[in-house]
Design a protein around this motif. Structure first.
Motif, PDB file in Angstrom:
ATOM      1  N   THR A  86       0.932  -1.390  -0.048  1.00 21.86           N
ATOM      2  CA  THR A  86      -0.075  -0.197  -0.110  1.00 21.86           C
ATOM      3  C   THR A  86       0.808   1.355   0.029  1.00 21.86           C
ATOM      4  O   THR A  86       0.591   2.127  -0.636  1.00 21.86           O
ATOM      5  CB  THR A  86      -1.030   0.014   1.066  1.00 21.86           C
ATOM      6  OG1 THR A  86      -1.844  -1.013   1.041  1.00 21.86           O
ATOM      7  CG2 THR A  86      -1.841   1.260   1.162  1.00 21.86           C
ATOM      8  N   GLY A  87       1.777   1.210   0.783  1.00 27.22           N
ATOM      9  CA  GLY A  87       2.718   2.354   0.955  1.00 27.22           C
ATOM     10  C   GLY A  87       3.541   2.491  -0.413  1.00 27.22           C
ATOM     11  O   GLY A  87       3.813   3.672  -1.036  1.00 27.22           O
ATOM     12  N   MET A  88       4.007   1.245  -0.978  1.00 34.11           N
ATOM     13  CA  MET A  88       4.732   1.442  -2.438  1.00 34.11           C
ATOM     14  C   MET A  88       3.472   1.955  -3.599  1.00 34.11           C
ATOM     15  O   MET A  88       3.924   3.077  -4.379  1.00 34.11           O
ATOM     16  CB  MET A  88       4.985  -0.001  -2.892  1.00 34.11           C
ATOM     17  CG  MET A  88       6.292  -0.483  -2.075  1.00 34.11           C
ATOM     18  SD  MET A  88       6.703  -2.310  -2.406  1.00 34.11           S
ATOM     19  CE  MET A  88       7.213  -1.950  -3.966  1.00 34.11           C
ATOM     20  N   MET A  89       2.480   1.777  -3.367  1.00 35.83           N
ATOM     21  CA  MET A  89       1.293   2.208  -4.421  1.00 35.83           C
ATOM     22  C   MET A  89       1.037   3.580  -4.244  1.00 35.83           C
ATOM     23  O   MET A  89       0.891   4.322  -5.474  1.00 35.83           O
ATOM     24  CB  MET A  89       0.048   1.270  -4.446  1.00 35.83           C
ATOM     25  CG  MET A  89       0.148  -0.382  -4.834  1.00 35.83           C
ATOM     26  SD  MET A  89      -1.287  -1.084  -4.587  1.00 35.83           S
ATOM     27  CE  MET A  89      -2.403  -0.423  -5.517  1.00 35.83           C
ATOM     28  N   ALA A  90       1.135   4.105  -2.918  1.00 42.08           N
ATOM     29  CA  ALA A  90       1.114   5.484  -2.564  1.00 42.08           C
ATOM     30  C   ALA A  90       2.136   6.395  -3.089  1.00 42.08           C
ATOM     31  O   ALA A  90       1.965   7.588  -2.989  1.00 42.08           O
ATOM     32  CB  ALA A  90       0.713   5.760  -1.124  1.00 42.08           C
TER      33      ALA A  90
ATOM     34  N   VAL B 275       7.470   0.024  -9.807  1.00 39.22           N
ATOM     35  CA  VAL B 275       6.208   0.294 -10.628  1.00 39.22           C
ATOM     36  C   VAL B 275       5.883  -0.968 -11.326  1.00 39.22           C
ATOM     37  O   VAL B 275       4.657  -1.297 -11.185  1.00 39.22           O
ATOM     38  CB  VAL B 275       6.722   1.272 -11.783  1.00 39.22           C
ATOM     39  CG1 VAL B 275       5.727   1.257 -12.900  1.00 39.22           C
ATOM     40  CG2 VAL B 275       6.929   2.565 -11.206  1.00 39.22           C
ATOM     41  N   ARG B 276       6.749  -1.927 -11.767  1.00 34.57           N
ATOM     42  CA  ARG B 276       6.180  -3.287 -12.111  1.00 34.57           C
ATOM     43  C   ARG B 276       5.548  -4.144 -11.024  1.00 34.57           C
ATOM     44  O   ARG B 276       4.608  -4.824 -11.492  1.00 34.57           O
ATOM     45  CB  ARG B 276       7.685  -4.104 -12.660  1.00 34.57           C
ATOM     46  CG  ARG B 276       8.140  -3.193 -13.861  1.00 34.57           C
ATOM     47  CD  ARG B 276       9.533  -3.710 -14.378  1.00 34.57           C
ATOM     48  NE  ARG B 276       9.582  -5.121 -14.325  1.00 34.57           N
ATOM     49  CZ  ARG B 276      10.921  -5.831 -14.192  1.00 34.57           C
ATOM     50  NH1 ARG B 276      12.075  -5.278 -13.921  1.00 34.57           N
ATOM     51  NH2 ARG B 276      10.856  -7.118 -14.365  1.00 34.57           N
ATOM     52  N   THR B 277       6.052  -3.937  -9.809  1.00 37.15           N
ATOM     53  CA  THR B 277       5.329  -4.629  -8.602  1.00 37.15           C
ATOM     54  C   THR B 277       3.858  -4.263  -8.834  1.00 37.15           C
ATOM     55  O   THR B 277       2.982  -4.881  -8.457  1.00 37.15           O
ATOM     56  CB  THR B 277       6.127  -4.236  -7.450  1.00 37.15           C
ATOM     57  OG1 THR B 277       7.321  -4.838  -7.267  1.00 37.15           O
ATOM     58  CG2 THR B 277       5.246  -4.951  -6.151  1.00 37.15           C
ATOM     59  N   ILE B 278       3.554  -2.784  -8.587  1.00 37.80           N
ATOM     60  CA  ILE B 278       2.341  -2.246  -8.471  1.00 37.80           C
ATOM     61  C   ILE B 278       1.465  -2.877  -9.669  1.00 37.80           C
ATOM     62  O   ILE B 278       0.340  -2.962  -9.693  1.00 37.80           O
ATOM     63  CB  ILE B 278       2.375  -0.636  -8.371  1.00 37.80           C
ATOM     64  CG1 ILE B 278       3.272  -0.393  -6.897  1.00 37.80           C
ATOM     65  CG2 ILE B 278       0.945  -0.126  -8.411  1.00 37.80           C
ATOM     66  CD1 ILE B 278       3.511   1.030  -6.879  1.00 37.80           C
ATOM     67  N   LEU B 279       1.976  -2.652 -10.927  1.00 34.77           N
ATOM     68  CA  LEU B 279       1.389  -3.049 -12.057  1.00 34.77           C
ATOM     69  C   LEU B 279       0.816  -4.559 -11.892  1.00 34.77           C
ATOM     70  O   LEU B 279      -0.286  -4.948 -12.310  1.00 34.77           O
ATOM     71  CB  LEU B 279       2.046  -2.969 -13.440  1.00 34.77           C
ATOM     72  CG  LEU B 279       2.425  -1.448 -13.809  1.00 34.77           C
ATOM     73  CD1 LEU B 279       3.233  -1.235 -14.887  1.00 34.77           C
ATOM     74  CD2 LEU B 279       1.136  -0.670 -14.029  1.00 34.77           C
ATOM     75  N   GLU B 280       1.727  -5.407 -11.410  1.00 34.01           N
ATOM     76  CA  GLU B 280       1.444  -6.889 -11.342  1.00 34.01           C
ATOM     77  C   GLU B 280       0.407  -7.022 -10.214  1.00 34.01           C
ATOM     78  O   GLU B 280      -0.552  -7.760 -10.685  1.00 34.01           O
ATOM     79  CB  GLU B 280       2.789  -7.716 -10.958  1.00 34.01           C
ATOM     80  CG  GLU B 280       2.354  -9.058 -10.548  1.00 34.01           C
ATOM     81  CD  GLU B 280       1.957  -9.947 -11.808  1.00 34.01           C
ATOM     82  OE1 GLU B 280       1.468 -11.017 -11.752  1.00 34.01           O
ATOM     83  OE2 GLU B 280       2.434  -9.212 -12.980  1.00 34.01           O
ATOM     84  N   HIS B 281       0.357  -6.189  -9.162  1.00 30.99           N
ATOM     85  CA  HIS B 281      -0.696  -6.308  -8.314  1.00 30.99           C
ATOM     86  C   HIS B 281      -2.010  -5.756  -8.775  1.00 30.99           C
ATOM     87  O   HIS B 281      -3.215  -6.647  -8.441  1.00 30.99           O
ATOM     88  CB  HIS B 281      -0.391  -5.357  -6.998  1.00 30.99           C
ATOM     89  CG  HIS B 281      -1.549  -5.097  -6.167  1.00 30.99           C
ATOM     90  ND1 HIS B 281      -1.638  -6.200  -5.230  1.00 30.99           N
ATOM     91  CD2 HIS B 281      -2.350  -4.273  -5.839  1.00 30.99           C
ATOM     92  CE1 HIS B 281      -2.926  -5.710  -4.626  1.00 30.99           C
ATOM     93  NE2 HIS B 281      -3.039  -4.676  -4.955  1.00 30.99           N
ATOM     94  N   LEU B 282      -1.919  -4.876  -9.691  1.00 27.75           N
ATOM     95  CA  LEU B 282      -3.206  -4.330 -10.328  1.00 27.75           C
ATOM     96  C   LEU B 282      -3.837  -5.288 -11.332  1.00 27.75           C
ATOM     97  O   LEU B 282      -5.001  -5.610 -11.439  1.00 27.75           O
ATOM     98  CB  LEU B 282      -3.127  -2.756 -10.863  1.00 27.75           C
ATOM     99  CG  LEU B 282      -2.863  -1.917 -10.103  1.00 27.75           C
ATOM    100  CD1 LEU B 282      -2.233  -0.443 -10.902  1.00 27.75           C
ATOM    101  CD2 LEU B 282      -3.892  -1.611  -9.049  1.00 27.75           C
TER     102      LEU B 282
ATOM    103  N   ALA C  81      -7.749  -9.473 -12.396  1.00 26.92           N
ATOM    104  CA  ALA C  81      -8.220 -10.780 -12.995  1.00 26.92           C
ATOM    105  C   ALA C  81      -9.211 -11.576 -11.746  1.00 26.92           C
ATOM    106  O   ALA C  81     -10.042 -12.303 -12.239  1.00 26.92           O
ATOM    107  CB  ALA C  81      -7.036 -11.561 -13.041  1.00 26.92           C
ATOM    108  N   ALA C  82      -8.923 -11.050 -10.699  1.00 29.90           N
ATOM    109  CA  ALA C  82      -9.729 -11.786  -9.392  1.00 29.90           C
ATOM    110  C   ALA C  82     -11.306 -11.304  -9.303  1.00 29.90           C
ATOM    111  O   ALA C  82     -11.855 -11.877  -8.900  1.00 29.90           O
ATOM    112  CB  ALA C  82      -8.965 -11.359  -8.056  1.00 29.90           C
TER     113      ALA C  82
END
Length: 62
Positions: free
Chosen positions: A3-7, A48-55, A60-61
């Motif tokens: 969440t912190g990374m995404m912010a 950025v790649r981590t956040i994109l993967e999370h999204l 998909a879920a």
């Protein structure tokens, strides 16, 4: 942590928010990168790649 990374927070801000050491934050972030198989790259930002993967997984879920 994610969440912190995404912010857009840097590690120091995440540490302050979660009351953890800088070392603990780095270990967790590196574990996330490893789990997603994101090696260090000069050309691409792993955060950025981590956040994109999370999204992508989250979309998909749903």
């Amino acid at each position: 942590m994610l969440t912190g990374m995404m912010a857009g927070y840097r590690n120091a801000a995440i540490c302050n928010e979660l009351f953890i050491t800088h070392s603990a934050a780095e270990k967790r972030i590196n574990a996330i990168f490893a789990e997603l198989q994101l090696p260090p790259s000069a050309a691409r930002d792993r955060r950025v790649r981590t956040i994109l993967e999370h999204l992508r997984v989250d979309a998909a879920a749903t």
